[in-house]
Structure formats: structure tokens, C-alpha cells
Design an enzyme around this catalytic site. Structure first.
Site, PDB file in Angstrom:
ATOM      1  CG  ASP A  90      -0.894  -2.777  -5.794  1.00 27.48           C
ATOM      2  OD1 ASP A  90      -0.916  -2.859  -4.406  1.00 27.48           O
ATOM      3  OD2 ASP A  90      -0.124  -3.595  -6.424  1.00 27.48           O
ATOM      4  CG  LEU A 127     -19.360   7.695 -10.453  1.00 22.20           C
ATOM      5  CD1 LEU A 127     -18.682   7.666 -11.801  1.00 22.20           C
ATOM      6  CD2 LEU A 127     -18.083   8.625  -9.480  1.00 22.20           C
ATOM      7  CG  HIS A 169      -3.816   0.443   4.076  1.00 17.98           C
ATOM      8  ND1 HIS A 169      -3.516  -0.133   2.883  1.00 17.98           N
ATOM      9  CD2 HIS A 169      -3.238  -0.750   4.714  1.00 17.98           C
ATOM     10  CE1 HIS A 169      -3.094  -1.318   2.710  1.00 17.98           C
ATOM     11  NE2 HIS A 169      -3.092  -1.699   3.761  1.00 17.98           N
TER      12      HIS A 169
HETATM   13  C1  IPE Z   1      -4.790  -6.074  -5.475  1.00 19.27           C
HETATM   14  O1  IPE Z   1      -3.443  -5.651  -4.848  1.00 19.27           O
HETATM   15  C2  IPE Z   1      -5.936  -6.230  -4.616  1.00 19.27           C
HETATM   16  C3  IPE Z   1      -6.356  -4.674  -4.208  1.00 19.27           C
HETATM   17  C4  IPE Z   1      -5.569  -3.584  -4.966  1.00 19.27           C
HETATM   18  C5  IPE Z   1      -7.415  -4.267  -3.443  1.00 19.27           C
HETATM   19  P1  IPE Z   1      -2.657  -6.644  -3.922  1.00 19.27           P
HETATM   20  O2  IPE Z   1      -1.435  -5.659  -3.634  1.00 19.27           O
HETATM   21  O3  IPE Z   1      -3.272  -7.462  -3.145  1.00 19.27           O
HETATM   22  O4  IPE Z   1      -2.010  -7.762  -5.322  1.00 19.27           O
HETATM   23  P2  IPE Z   1      -0.876  -8.760  -5.518  1.00 19.27           P
HETATM   24  O5  IPE Z   1      -0.848  -9.474  -4.344  1.00 19.27           O
HETATM   25  O6  IPE Z   1       0.326  -7.736  -5.363  1.00 19.27           O
HETATM   26  O7  IPE Z   1      -0.953  -9.313  -6.736  1.00 19.27           O
HETATM   27  C1  IPE Z   2      -3.280  -1.641  -2.005  1.00 23.74           C
HETATM   28  O1  IPE Z   2      -2.022  -1.507  -1.282  1.00 23.74           O
HETATM   29  C2  IPE Z   2      -4.368  -1.583  -0.692  1.00 23.74           C
HETATM   30  C3  IPE Z   2      -4.946  -3.103  -0.651  1.00 23.74           C
HETATM   31  C4  IPE Z   2      -4.589  -4.206  -1.539  1.00 23.74           C
HETATM   32  C5  IPE Z   2      -5.876  -3.212   0.331  1.00 23.74           C
HETATM   33  P1  IPE Z   2      -0.985  -2.444  -0.862  1.00 23.74           P
HETATM   34  O2  IPE Z   2      -1.444  -2.780   0.578  1.00 23.74           O
HETATM   35  O3  IPE Z   2      -1.285  -3.738  -1.806  1.00 23.74           O
HETATM   36  O4  IPE Z   2       0.270  -1.901  -0.964  1.00 23.74           O
HETATM   37  P2  IPE Z   2       1.585  -2.640  -1.521  1.00 23.74           P
HETATM   38  O5  IPE Z   2       1.375  -3.276  -2.810  1.00 23.74           O
HETATM   39  O6  IPE Z   2       2.124  -3.462  -0.315  1.00 23.74           O
HETATM   40  O7  IPE Z   2       2.741  -1.320  -1.474  1.00 23.74           O
HETATM   41 MG    MG Z   3      -0.143  -4.416  -3.315  1.00 26.89          MG
END
Ligand code: IPE
Ligand code: IPE
Ligand code: MG
Length: 249
Positions: free
Chosen positions: A21, A132, A38
Site C-alpha cells: 500500500d 518460491l 504504481h
Molecule cells: C488494499 O489497498 C489493496 C491493495 C493493496 C491491493 P487499498 O489502498 O485499496 O485499501 P484501503 O481502501 O485503503 O483500505
Molecule cells: C496500493 O497503493 C496499490 C493498489 C491498491 C493497487 P494505493 O494505490 O492504494 O496507494 P495509496 O494508498 O492511495 O497511497
Molecule cells: Mg491504498
């Protein structure tokens, strides 16, 4: 001494799960579009997969895209799908070379035909990898998975292949998409958020949870080793007392 040196290789977590995240925030802090984060997140994936394989971890599950992430703006969703295809194109050979097999879990029906086809192809060509097992949760949510398992168990019961009093915890585990995979011993979440976000709810029942403020694109090998070293300092009691655990040591 680095964190890697602190790790006891005889007591590694067999399975580590990660909620990757913070990509969006990483990019926004640099005045860039979220998608830039990303892209950088892919580099972190490469490092952590390598670190896990080098250490001798057997299973690594990465949460890449949740069912709820389908609700993001269309351009972000399509950029994420493009990144997925591009990464598979670039990394598949390296996975084979490193003897890493790929398994994707999630509602693959919702993916476009070309993403699904690319994933199935990578799973096929890496299937012999024994070093792995890399599991990518994509279009995945735990409630979807559990509801799906309930539906399939109900069909088995209706068709008389299983009697309802035979349904145990093991039955439920066997009908999840992670059937045959040991439960994660530890779950790491980056970016400072302290929640599970619909990830492996059943399987994480006794996982050690590890939260770090680092945003995913900044998470590297040493951060992974640090998390594993932290895991090894914990006492896993499974409801027993500390004294009981000491007696059985
Ligand atoms: C959780 O992250 C899903 C992934 C890392 C793929 P999100 O950024 O979508 O989660 P919330 O919405 O903050 O809980
Ligand atoms: C995690 O990073 C990747 C996915 C959920 C696909 P985020 O896109 O949720 O990044 P933040 O949480 O908005 O910073
Ligand atoms: Mg996120």
C-alpha cells in the site's frame, strides 16, 4: 549488522503475505500522478520477491488489486491492468530463471481476456518453479472468496457428496482459493494503514501482523528482512500460556 544477519534461517515464516500500500501517496508527494507510484511499486515487488527467494521463504502472497479497487477511476484501473501485462511480459523469464512459480488468486472472470490470458500463460510456464511460490491476489477479496466457498460446499452437500456434519474448518480451508497453501505466518502492510482491507480474513486468523510507515515504492530488501527479524522475536501462543510454550520448546 544488517537485518539479514539477524535472521535465523531455521525458523523462517513459511508463508508471508503483504498488502502493498501507498503507491498513490508516494507519487503525490512528488507532485506526480498516482500511476507513477504504481510503476515504481513494480520495482519494489521485484526486490521483495528476490529477497524472499534468497532467504528461502516458501510462499509469498502479494495483494495487488482488490475487488474494491475496481471502484477506482477507470483510467487508474486500466493503467494498473497495463502495468500488470507489462510486468508479466518483462518478468516471466526471470521468474523461470529464479525457479519461482506464479499463482494468481481472485475473481479472474472480471479481468479482461488479454490480462487473463497473459496471467494463465505465466502460471503455465512458471509452474515447475519450486524455490518460491509467488501468489498474487488480483481482483481478490476475502468475503468474495468465503462466499464462493460456501456456495461450492452447499452444492457438494446438495449433491450428496458431503454430509453437513462432515463440514469442518479443514473443509472450509479446502474450498478457499488458497487450498493446499499453508496459512501466512506473518502479514506485512506498508504505508501506515492498520487494517486488513478484505485480505485473507480466514487465513490470517493467527498471523503475526507487521505494520510499517514506509510507502510501498520505498520498501526494499532490508525492510523485508527487518520484518522477518521482528517476526522471529515474537512468541506465537495460539491461545496457550507462555509457560506452556516454554515447556514444549
Ligand atoms: C488494499 O489497498 C489493496 C491493495 C493493496 C491491493 P487499498 O489502498 O485499496 O485499501 P484501503 O481502501 O485503503 O483500505
Ligand atoms: C496500493 O497503493 C496499490 C493498489 C491498491 C493497487 P494505493 O494505490 O492504494 O496507494 P495509496 O494508498 O492511495 O497511497
Ligand atoms: Mg491504498
Amino acid at each position: 549488522m544488517t537485518f539479514k544477519d539477524q535472521i535465523d534461517k531455521s525458523r523462517l515464516p513459511e508463508h508471508v503475505a503483504i498488502i502493498m500500500d501507498g503507491n498513490g501517496r508516494w507519487a503525490r508527494r512528488r507532485g506526480q500522478e498516482r500511476v507513477f507510484g504504481h510503476h515504481r511499486g513494480v520495482k519494489a515487488v521485484r526486490k521483495v520477491v528476490e529477497a524472499a527467494a534468497e532467504l528461502g521463504i516458501e510462499y509469498l502472497t502479494l495483494y495487488a488489486f482488490s475487488t474494491e479497487n475496481w471502484n477506482r477511476p477507470d483510467d487508474e484501473v486500466s493503467a494498473l491492468m497495463d502495468i500488470m501485462i507489462e510486468s508479466l511480459n518483462v518478468e516471466t523469464k526471470s521468474l523461470v530463471d529464479q525457479q519461482i512459480s506464479l499463482l494468481v488468486i481472485g475473481d479472474l472472470e472480471r479481468l479482461s481476456d488479454n490480462v487473463r490470458a497473459r496471467l494463465l500463460e505465466t502460471m503455465r510456464v512458471t509452474s515447475a518453479g519450486r524455490r518460491l511460490k509467488l501468489i498474487v491476489a488480483l481482483s481478490y477479496s476475502s468475503r468474495w472468496e468465503i462466499a464462493e466457498a460456501c456456495r461450492r460446499i452447499a452444492v457438494e452437500a446438495r449433491e450428496g457428496r458431503i454430509s453437513t456434519d462432515q463440514i469442518t474448518e479443514d473443509t472450509v480451508s479446502a474450498f478457499l482459493v488458497t487450498s493446499g497453501i499453508p496459512d501466512p505466518a506473518m502479514m506485512i502492510r506498508t504505508s501506515g494503514e492498520k487494517r486488513i482491507s478484505n485480505f485473507l480474513l480466514w487465513q490470517l486468523a493467527y498471523a503475526e501482523l507487521y505494520f510499517t510507515e514506509k510507502l510501498w515504492p520505498d520498501f526494499g530488501k532490508e525492510d523485508f528482512y527487518k520484518a522477518v527479524a521482528d517476526f522471529q522475536k515474537r512468541e506465537r501462543r495460539y491461545g496457550k500460556t507462555s509457560e506452556q510454550i516454554a515447556e514444549n520448546r
